[in-house]
Structures are given as structure tokens and as C-alpha cells.
Design an enzyme around this catalytic site. Structure first.
Site, short mmCIF file in Angstrom:
data_model
loop_
_atom_site.label_atom_id
_atom_site.label_comp_id
_atom_site.label_asym_id
_atom_site.label_seq_id
_atom_site.Cartn_x
_atom_site.Cartn_y
_atom_site.Cartn_z
N LYS A 43 20.91 44.21 -33.05
CA LYS A 43 20.20 43.42 -34.02
C LYS A 43 20.95 42.43 -34.91
O LYS A 43 20.12 41.35 -35.01
CB LYS A 43 20.04 44.58 -35.35
CG LYS A 43 18.82 44.31 -36.35
CD LYS A 43 18.78 45.76 -37.20
CE LYS A 43 18.15 46.87 -36.26
NZ LYS A 43 18.25 48.26 -37.17
N ARG B 123 21.52 47.78 -42.71
CA ARG B 123 20.79 48.48 -41.57
C ARG B 123 21.85 48.52 -40.50
O ARG B 123 22.88 47.82 -40.10
CB ARG B 123 19.84 47.30 -40.93
CG ARG B 123 18.94 46.51 -42.10
CD ARG B 123 18.32 45.18 -41.54
NE ARG B 123 17.30 45.49 -40.54
CZ ARG B 123 16.65 44.69 -39.94
NH1 ARG B 123 16.65 43.44 -40.01
NH2 ARG B 123 15.66 44.99 -39.13
N GLY C 130 15.42 54.65 -34.20
CA GLY C 130 15.27 55.84 -35.19
C GLY C 130 16.49 56.50 -35.25
O GLY C 130 16.58 57.77 -35.92
N MET D 1 19.65 55.77 -36.01
CA MET D 1 20.68 55.58 -36.73
C MET D 1 20.05 55.12 -38.23
O MET D 1 18.68 55.26 -38.27
CB MET D 1 21.48 54.45 -36.42
CG MET D 1 21.93 54.59 -34.93
SD MET D 1 23.58 55.06 -34.88
CE MET D 1 24.24 53.51 -35.50
N ARG E 106 14.07 41.92 -30.26
CA ARG E 106 14.67 42.66 -29.10
C ARG E 106 14.14 42.46 -27.96
O ARG E 106 12.92 42.61 -28.11
CB ARG E 106 15.25 44.03 -29.47
CG ARG E 106 14.36 44.77 -29.78
CD ARG E 106 15.02 46.17 -30.17
NE ARG E 106 13.93 47.07 -30.74
CZ ARG E 106 13.76 48.22 -31.40
NH1 ARG E 106 14.96 48.40 -31.94
NH2 ARG E 106 12.95 48.72 -31.72
N HIS F 278 7.36 56.65 -33.40
CA HIS F 278 8.61 57.04 -32.64
C HIS F 278 8.62 57.73 -31.27
O HIS F 278 8.91 57.31 -30.26
CB HIS F 278 9.46 58.08 -33.66
CG HIS F 278 10.63 58.81 -32.92
ND1 HIS F 278 10.48 59.99 -32.26
CD2 HIS F 278 11.76 58.29 -32.83
CE1 HIS F 278 11.59 60.41 -31.61
NE2 HIS F 278 12.52 59.34 -32.05
N SER G 297 27.86 58.05 9.67
CA SER G 297 27.05 58.04 8.72
C SER G 297 27.65 59.08 7.58
O SER G 297 28.22 60.36 7.94
CB SER G 297 25.64 58.95 9.15
OG SER G 297 24.76 59.39 8.23
N CYS H 116 23.98 59.24 4.30
CA CYS H 116 22.58 60.01 4.50
C CYS H 116 22.84 61.26 3.54
O CYS H 116 21.89 61.99 3.45
CB CYS H 116 22.42 60.81 5.92
SG CYS H 116 23.92 61.88 6.42
N TYR I 133 23.43 50.57 5.98
CA TYR I 133 21.99 51.05 5.52
C TYR I 133 22.33 52.31 4.60
O TYR I 133 23.47 52.83 4.72
CB TYR I 133 21.32 51.71 6.62
CG TYR I 133 21.46 52.64 7.39
CD1 TYR I 133 21.45 53.99 7.13
CD2 TYR I 133 22.25 52.57 8.52
CE1 TYR I 133 21.68 55.19 7.67
CE2 TYR I 133 22.80 53.53 9.32
CZ TYR I 133 22.48 54.90 8.81
OH TYR I 133 22.92 56.04 9.56
#
Ligand code: ADP
Ligand code: MG
Ligand code: MG
Length: 907
Positions: A28, A98, A107, A109, A365, A483, A795, A862, A882
Site C-alpha cells: 500500500k 492503515r 481485510g 489487518m 494494487r 470480502h 527417471s 515421474c 522432461y
């Protein structure tokens, strides 16, 4: 003497900070500074850095000694810019205090508005504004917020359910509205408010035992302390756990000159998104309320008005838009919207207040968004030239894809069904579940294995754990910025807010709608994409192939260097995975054919093989089994075509297949021509104390070479047959549970013999295949150079490798993992996210040694980790060729691999 700068000023067209200073100033504070630097109208203020918070907690809740003087100096600057003085009886300045963490915690804090109102400043503010109603409204808000945040929460007082000071004062306010017949807060007249604040102060004294502070400085420091305290409040801590935000980060505190949206009809407050955060629609989207202050919009106290005409919906159709009510201000706001989007090149979530016709920006933000919105915005912004390919690919989080591939309510069924209610589409996809009315119940029911929908009048930060547990959220009040909507959107969870036609009674646990009464446990279906609520369970479908999604994935595929394969054991799974973009099979488990549909016959033969009393008996059973195994492997290879298929030899301990029922045992004994007692004896012989580390994997093939022989033959014959049918196929034979090279040599000799035999039988030079191993035992990783002399590929079986490295049993860790996470002994479940410090190091060693011995060694993974974004990033960094994961996670792995390449370019 140089001292640390703990306080950063902003406002009046400049600022000490910048947007990229979020770690120090919080999100903020950094963005308020950025807007001030851009010349956007921001009320002046200053930020106490996150370092103050850290130092506060490190020093037994004491501030650094320099702080007081730095705050005084910054406050003096604000006073100068705003032309008012904090605590001054004639020209009083009020401020907000704030919170502002690095990453937003909506919401969670605390914030206190109107700080500085007291008996000394009230008359001055009345004289200055000529608006006593406004002043008393601001004062009653200050008392409500301050007593709650500073005098109760920060003081560590834990009131009984419903007895919090805020709730008690709220009830007094409701009573005044009710008895006076005032529809909204804004209708309460001056006289009533003036009396109410006196009664509020008496109540605060009665409940909390202290007077509401009448000294502005005391209020200011009380507010600052409370914000720092709120960092360690229960809600904030639990939110951080869920979101994985470190406790050490701390919060900043912003002190900012107040501007007032509650000064009458030419004043207002609002929240907006530069684009629609639920759908990605590129139109400016938001909500506002006239004559209101900050939180009124988010708190869902009144149904907010729409920002403009184009984005009105069924709920707010009849309400005036800002565009028509205050056209000039709207134009100015729209220009700021464009400016911010161009500057940040991303969707912004903004707060604004209009004081007597003048616009002020209070926050910007980067906005949270659903997966659908993230995808649409990324593709739109790419088309608009706002961002490039790579940025677009970074804009969708791999986990959000999950949501895009999530089930939807079947549109055909929906067409026939009549909705029970309509609300706002706050979180995407469909959800079916049983209704519960509290967060605690949502958690408890889910623990019992139920699928629930959390139904509330509105949600508040205390509900987050229940919101998390529920598959969907439904509220009766609140708008798209409430909220519930904010949180659900952040999680990509199905959510409908503001379904006003539902009469929700959370105490009596009923929903009344359309003449019906629904109770706890009743089933509802939510379509969060359209905002529709249905009674009962409607069928769901998979998200259909969305062309935008395909386009986006094409961008990602063009960037990534790792291939993505799938773990699949049947032609159906394989086909499904190809649809998700799989480029091969990284793990085909042969044993799969002995479970589930159609497994009866092969399973019976397998059991005969397991229970055989001699090699001859075993070979006879294997001959019988052979056609089933070959058919099974061939079917999946055929589906995969030119994509490689890694076939793992039989892995599990044999006793797993021994029948438990008497009847089955008798049948098996008869088939083998032995007595039931003899069968029991042979089964007993197979018993192992620790089967996970017992006779399994390659060890079976060493003891019973004929088992491996049969499998080699099946794979190679299937491959040859497919090729003679003119079809491509590329089998990779994988030996599991290897610890040493000699095991592999032993098996390789068998494979080589079978291969030679088949070549001469078919009159060919070779049947193309690769021979390789799983690396899932630490010894194999540590001796990988030896092992690579025999193997053409590795693998990593990271499930077992994690089990062996930690000494944690995969099957029993559930019993204590929770404690380990809670006590921060482990940051995350190592079976979900590769532990780079241990398993990761073994992988790196193995790859380095393996490629040292065989430069062209093919390397993949894997284990379950192959579809988890941070583990995929690790695999990229480790240089794997991969990753392989379950079909549904293939798109996630594709995107994670592309993002890894963008952030850490390879080759
Ligand atoms: P949150 O992080 O919960 O959104 P904020 O600090 O943004 O908390 O503040 C809560 C509400 O109060 C917001 O609607 C915000 O716009 C409003 N607000 C905060 N500071 C001021 C101020 N100086 N003047 C007017 N409104 C404010
Ligand atoms: Mg805010
Ligand atoms: Mg294994």
C-alpha cells in the site's frame, strides 16, 4: 550522525518511496508513493517501514528510539501540504492509520479512520465544514473502529462470541436506525448521532474498563501500535499459513490525511478494478456509495451502486452509476484508470474517495483475479500491445489453470433447471455441496469427508478457514468487492455473493427462498460463473476446450525447453493426457492391469504365478499371463504413437496380490492343485515385516528372472507388431527400485538375450527401445555414474526417493505432518514439493554423475512432484529433459516449465 530512515513521506506531487519498494514500505505504502510521484491526487501521508515492525517484535514490542522524531517531522510535512494541523482546534487535521503488508492480505489487518477527532477538535471541524452531522458520523466511526482494533484486539482481550465491542456498538447503531425508522446509516440525523457517540463512549468504558482516549497523539500512537500488533493477530496468522506468507516479513503502517466521502451527496467512496476481475472483461468495473466512508462498500452494509452504465447487472440495474451521477469525476477517474494500467501494465484494484466533488485516490494494487480472468486479460493485453508474450505467459499462475480445467455445471441440465436465486458471479466454476452455516462447521464437516457449501449472510475475515474448506461460498449480501468475493477470487473458488432473494438465517440454520425452507445438510448447486443458485445436485462437466486457453498454452509451449509427459496406465488415460498436451508417457505401471475393470482374469493368473511352488509352475503361469500383458502394453503404446512410452517392470511386493478371502483362496488352491493349508503356508512365506523396503522392483527380477523375461518379451513383441502394422512406437523399459549397477546388468543380460531371440525370429536387426532405470533409492543417486554405464535414461521416482531420504513413510506421514507444519519444523509437505536441500541435492548429484558417464543420458521425473510448479522449476534448473505427471496436471506442468524458462533461461 546517520540514522536509519524509518519513515517515508508521500503527497503533494512527490514521495520518498517508489512502487518497487514493497519490501520496505508494504504494498500500500509503495503504491501510494508511486501514485504521488505520478502526480495522481493522493492525500498526503507517510509510511512507517516494515523494519519498524521487525524491530518492534525483536525488541520486546518497543520502537526504535529515532522513530518519534521522524514521525513528528513527517506529520509536520503532511500538515503543511494539507493546510491543517493535527489536534488543532481551528484547522484540525484528521488521519487514517492503515496497515500494509508486502503482499495484500485483504481485510486481515487493521485500519482506523478519523484519528484525531476529540473534544478539542470537534467544534473546529464543525465550524470549518458547517456540517455537524458529518462530524458526528465520523466520530462514531472512529469510536467503533478504535475501540475494536486498539482497545480490544490489540490489548489481547478475547470477548465471548457476539460480545465484541464492535458488535455491541453495532447493535446500538442498529437500534437507533430501527426505532427512528432510518433506512441506512446515512439517514441518521445529527441529533441522534450526537447522543449516540456519548452512549458509545459510556459503553466502551463499561465494557473495556478504560476511557476512549481524547488526546489526538494518544489516538495516533494507539493506532500505530494496533496495526503492528495485528500482524500477529489470529486471523492474520491463519491467512499467512494458507497463503504461505512468511511471518518475518512484517507489516508497514501508513498514516494518511483523511478525505471524506461522508460529507453529503457530493461526496462518495468506491472500489474499482481497471478490468473485470471475475471474467477479465476489459471494461472499467466497480462499485461506489454516495455519502459513505471507506469500508462501507467492502463491508456489504448497503448494496453498492454500479460504477458505469455498461457494467450494470441484475442486482444493481435500478441504482445510479457514478458515470451518470457525477460525470466529471467519473471522467477524471477513468483517465486515472487508463494511466494506471499503462503505468503498471496490469489490472489494478483501486480505492477512491470523492470529497465534495473532488477526487482522491487512496490505493492501487495489482488486482487478484480468477484463472479465467487471468487468461483473458493476458491474451487481451498481449493483443493491445500492453505486454509481450513472455509477460503474458507469466500472468497466469500454474495453479490457476486448475480452475480453468475445473468442472462446470452442465449447461444442458442448467437449461432445464429453474434457479432458486440469482446473485453476483464472484468466483468461477460450479460446485455442488451440502449447506452449512458457519466456518467452523464447514471445517468440521469437510474433515468428516463431506463436501460443503458455506452459506453466510456475508463473510468476514474470521471465516477464511471455513471458506477454504468449502467447495463453494454463497452469501446473501455484499457486492463484487465484498470480502467473500475478494477471497474467493484470489483462490479461484466457486462463489456467489449478494443473492438477495435468499433469506439466510445462520443462527436458525435455514434458508428461505421462493416459499421453500432449506436446512443444514441440504444440497445446492452453485454456478459461480453466472451467479445462479439451484436446489439439489445438477450434473457437472469438464471445462470444454476453450480456444483462448489453447492459444495461451501455445505461447507457453513455444517458450519451454522441458518436455512434459504423463503418468498413465491405460489407453483412456493416455488419450486424455494427449488432450492435455502430454508428449509421452513417463510412467506406465504394468501392475495397473491387475486392478479394477477387466482385471479378474489376469489377476487370477498372476496369483497362480505368485503362489507357484517351482520355477516350472511359475513359468507355466507366466506363459498364460503373457498375452494379457502384451495386449495391455500394446494398446497404450498404440494410442501414444510416436510419443515415447516408459514402461516400468512389475514393482509392488508380491504379497499385495495374495487374495484375502477364503473363497478366493480355495479357488486358487484348486487351480494350483494344492491344499488350502499349503496355499496358506506359501502365502505366509511371502509375508514381509517392511514390504516397502522388501522384495519388490528389480529384486523380484533377480530372484525370478523369468518374470522379467516375460515382460521384456511382451514389450518388444508388442513394439515389433505395431511397427509391422505400420505404426510408430517408442518403448522405454524402466527397471524400478534399483540400488546398484549389478542389478541392472543382471536384468540387462536377460533383455539382451530376449531381444536377440526376437530379432532372429522376426528376421530384423533390432527392435528399437531404450533401457533405463528409476532413481528412487539414495544409493542409486550416489552411484549414478556407475549406473549410467548400463542405462540410457534415468527417471527420478521422487515419491520413494523422498521417503528414503527423510525416512518418512509415505503411508504414515499423515499422522504427524500437521504438527511438523504447524511447528514450522517443515515449511511444506516434502511429498508435494521437492525438498531442494536434500532430495534436490541427490538429484543434482545423480544428473551430474550420470551425464559425466553418459553425456546423452535422458533424464526425467515421474514422481508426484512432476506436476507441482515449484518442483517443475527445480527440474528445469537441474537440467532434466522432461517431467511426467498425472493427466490433469499436464497443462500446469507445461506452464510451470515455460515460466521456469522465462525466469531462468536454459540453453
Ligand atoms: P484495507 O487494506 O482493509 O483495504 P485500508 O487501509 O485500505 O484497509 O482502509 C480501509 C478503508 O478506509 C478503505 O476503503 C480506504 O479507502 C479507506 N481509507 C483509508 N484511509 C483513508 C483516508 N485517509 N481517507 C479516506 N478514506 C480512507
Ligand atoms: Mg484497502
Ligand atoms: Mg517407487
Amino acid at each position: 550522525m546517520s540514522s536509519v530512515q524509518y519513515v517515508y513521506s508521500f503527497g503533494g506531487g512527490s514521495a520518498d518511496g517508489r512502487a518497487d519498494m514493497k519490501n520496505l514500505l508494504g504494498g500500500k505504502g509503495a503504491n501510494l508513493a508511486e501514485m504521488a510521484n505520478l502526480g495522481i491526487p493522493v492525500p498526503a501521508g507517510f509510511t512507517l517501514t516494515t523494519e519498524v515492525c521487525t524491530s518492534y517484535y525483536e525488541n520486546a514490542r518497543n520502537y526504535p528510539s529515532e522513530l518519534g522524531a521522524q514521525v513528528d517531522a513527517a506529520l509536520a510535512r503532511v500538515e503543511e501540504i494539507m493546510g491543517a494541523k493535527f489536534g488543532d482546534p481551528v484547522e484540525p487535521l484528521l488521519v487514517s492509520v492503515r496497515s500494509g503488508a508486502r503482499s495484500s492480505m485483504p481485510g486481515m489487518m487493521e485500519t482506523v479512520l478519523n484519528v484525531g477527532l476529540c473534544s478539542a477538535t470537534i467544534p473546529g471541524l464543525i465550524a470549518k465544514t458547517g456540517n455537524p452531522r458529518f462530524v458526528y458520523d465520523a466520530y462514531r466511526r472512529l469510536i467503533m473502529m478504535y475501540s475494536d482494533v486498539v482497545m480490544e484486539k490489540a490489548a489481547g482481550i478475547e470477548p465471548a462470541e457476539g460480545q465484541g465491542i464492535r458488535q455491541q456498538l453495532d447493535r446500538m447503531l442498529e437500534k437507533v436506525k430501527h426505532s427512528g425508522g432510518f433506512a441506512t446509516d446515512a439517514d441518521i440525523p445529527e441529533g441522534e448521532l450526537k447522543q449516540l457517540v456519548e452512549r458509545f463512549k459510556a459503553k466502551v468504558r463499561e465494557v473495556l474498563g478504560t476511557d476512549f482516549p481524547d488526546d489526538p497523539r494518544e489516538q495516533l500512537w494507539g493506532g500505530i501500535g494496533a496495526v503492528f500488533q495485528s500482524w500477529n493477530g489470529r486471523r492474520a496468522v491463519s491467512y499467512r499459513r494458507i497463503e504461505g506468507i512468511p511471518d518475518e516479513w512484517g507489516t508497514a503502517v501508513n498514516v494518511q490525511a483523511m478525505v471524506f466521502g461522508n460529507m453529503g451527496d457530493t461526496s462518495a467512496t468506491g472500489v474499482a478494478f481497471t478490468r473485470n476481475p471475475a471474467t477479465g472483461d476489459s471494461r472499467f468495473y466497480g462499485e461506489w456509495l454516495p455519502n459513505a466512508q471507506g469500508e462501507d462498500v467492502v463491508a456489504g452494509i448497503r448494496t453498492p451502486n454500479p460504477l458505469n452504465e455498461a457494467t450494470k447487472n441484475d442486482q444493481n440495474q435500478h441504482l445510479p452509476s457514478l458515470e451518470t451521477a457525477m460525470p466529471e469525476v467519473y471522467r477524471e477517474l477513468h483517465a486515472i484508470r487508463d494511466r494506471l494500467e499503462r503505468h503498471y501494465t496490469d489490472m489494478q484494484d483501486i480505492e477512491f474517495t470523492i470529497q465534495d466533488g473532488r477526487l482522491w485516490m487512496l490505493q492501487t494494487r495489482t488486482g487478484k483475479r480468477t484463472g479465467t480472468a487471468a487468461l483473458n486479460m493476458a491474451m487481451d493485453m498481449l493483443a493491445e500491445g500492453l505486454i509481450d508474450d513472455r509477460t503474458a505467459v507469466m500472468r497466469v499462475k500454474p495453479a490457476q489453470l486448475d480452475e480453468l480445467l475445473h468442472p462446470l455445471v452442465d449447461p444442458a441440465a442448467e437449461k432445464r433447471a429453474k434457479p432458486l436465486a440469482k446473485g453476483l458471479p464472484a468466483g468461477p466454476g460450479g460446485a455442488v455441496g451440502k449447506v452449512v452455516f458457519s466456518a467452523a462447521e464447514a471445517v468440521a464437516w469437510t474433515k468428516r469427508g463431506e463436501t460443503v457449501l458455506l452459506v453466510r449472510e456475508e463473510t468476514n475475515p474470521e471465516d477464511v478457514e471455513g471458506m477454504r474448506a468449502a467447495v463453494g461460498i454463497l452469501t446473501g449480501r455484499g457486492g463484487m468487492t465484498s470480502h467473500a468475493a475478494l477471497v474467493a477470487r484470489g483462490w479461484g473458488k466457486c462463489c456467489i455473493v449478494g443473492a438477495g432473494a435468499l433469506d439466510i438465517d445462520v443462527v436458525g440454520k435455514t434458508i428461505q427462498a421462493d416459499g421453500k425452507v432449506l436446512r443444514e445438510g441440504d444440497v445446492l448447486t452453485l454456478n459461480g460463473t453466472r451467479g445462479l443458485v439451484y436446489e439439489g445436485a445438477l450434473p457437472m462437466i469438464d471445462a470444454t476446450e476453450n480456444p483462448r486457453f489453447q492459444e495461451f498454452m501455445k505461447l507457453a509451449d513455444a517458450i519451454r525447453v522441458m518436455k512434459v509427459r504423463t503418468n498413465a496406465d491405460t489407453p483412456d488415460d493416455a488419450l486424455n493426457a494427449i488432450g492435455f498436451g502430454a508428449e509421452g508417457i513417463g510412467l506406465f505401471r504394468t501392475e495397473h492391469m491387475f486392478y479394477g475393470k477387466g482385471s479378474e482374469q489376469p489377476l487370477f493368473i498372476l496369483r497362480k504365478m505368485i503362489m507357484a511352488g517351482s520355477e516350472a509352475e511359475r513359468r507355466a503361469a507366466l506363459d498364460e499371463l503373457f498375452p494379457f500383458v502384451k495386449r495391455d502394453m500394446k494398446a497404450t503404446m498404440e494410442v501414444m504413437g510416436e510419443r515415447p512410452v516408459t514402461i516400468r517392470l512389475l514393482d509392488p511386493p508380491l504379497h499385495e496380490f495374495v487374495p484375502q478371502g477364503d473363497e478366493e483362496r480355495a479357488k486358487l488352491a484348486a487351480a494350483l492343485g494344492i491344499t488350502a493349508d499349503e496355499l496358506d503356508r506359501r502365502a505366509e512365506e511371502l509375508h514381509e515385516t517392511n514390504p516397502m523396503m522388501g522384495h519388490r522392483g528389480v529384486r523380484l527380477g533377480v530372484t525370478y528372472p523369468e518374470i522379467s523375461e516375460m515382460q521384456f518379451r511382451a514389450i518388444l513383441e508388442a513394439a515389433h507388431e505395431l511397427r509391422t502394422e505400420g505404426k510408430a512406437c517408442f518403448p522405454e523399459i524402466m527397471v524400478p527400485v534399483t540400488g546398484m549397477k549389478a542389478e541392472l546388468d543382471h536384468q540387462k543380460a536377460i533383455a539382451t538375450r530376449i531381444h536377440a531371440e526376437l530379432c532372429s525370429k522376426y528376421g530384423v536387426d533390432a527392435i528399437a527401445h531404450l533401457y533405463g532405470t528409476m532413481i528412487e533409492i539414495p544409493r542409486a543417486a550416489l552411484t549414478a555414474d556407475e549406473i549410467a554405464r548400463t542405462c540410457e535414461f534415468f527417471s527420478f521416482g521422487t515419491n520413494d526417493l523422498t521417503q528414503m531420504t527423510f525416512g518418512f513413510s509415505r503411508d504414515d506421514i499423515g499422522g504427524f505432518l500437521g504438527d511438523y507444519l504447524d511447528k514450522k519444523i517443515l515449511p511444506v509437505d516434502p511429498f508435494q514439493v521437492i525438498d531442494r536441500d536434500s532430495v534436490g541435492v541427490l538429484i543434482e548429484i545423480a544428473i551430474e554423475k550420470g551425464r559425466g558417464a553418459r553425456p546423452k543420458l535422458k533424464v526425467g521425473i515421474c514422481g508426484e512432484h512432476g506436476g507441482e510448479p515449484s518442483s517443475v522449476e527445480f527440474c528445469h534448473l537441474a537440467g532434466m529433459d522432461y517431467v511426467s505427471c498425472s493427466p490433469f496436471r499436464v497443462p500446469i506442468a507445461r506452464l510451470a516449465a515455460a515460466q521456469a524458462q522465462i525466469e531462468h533461461p536454459r540453453e
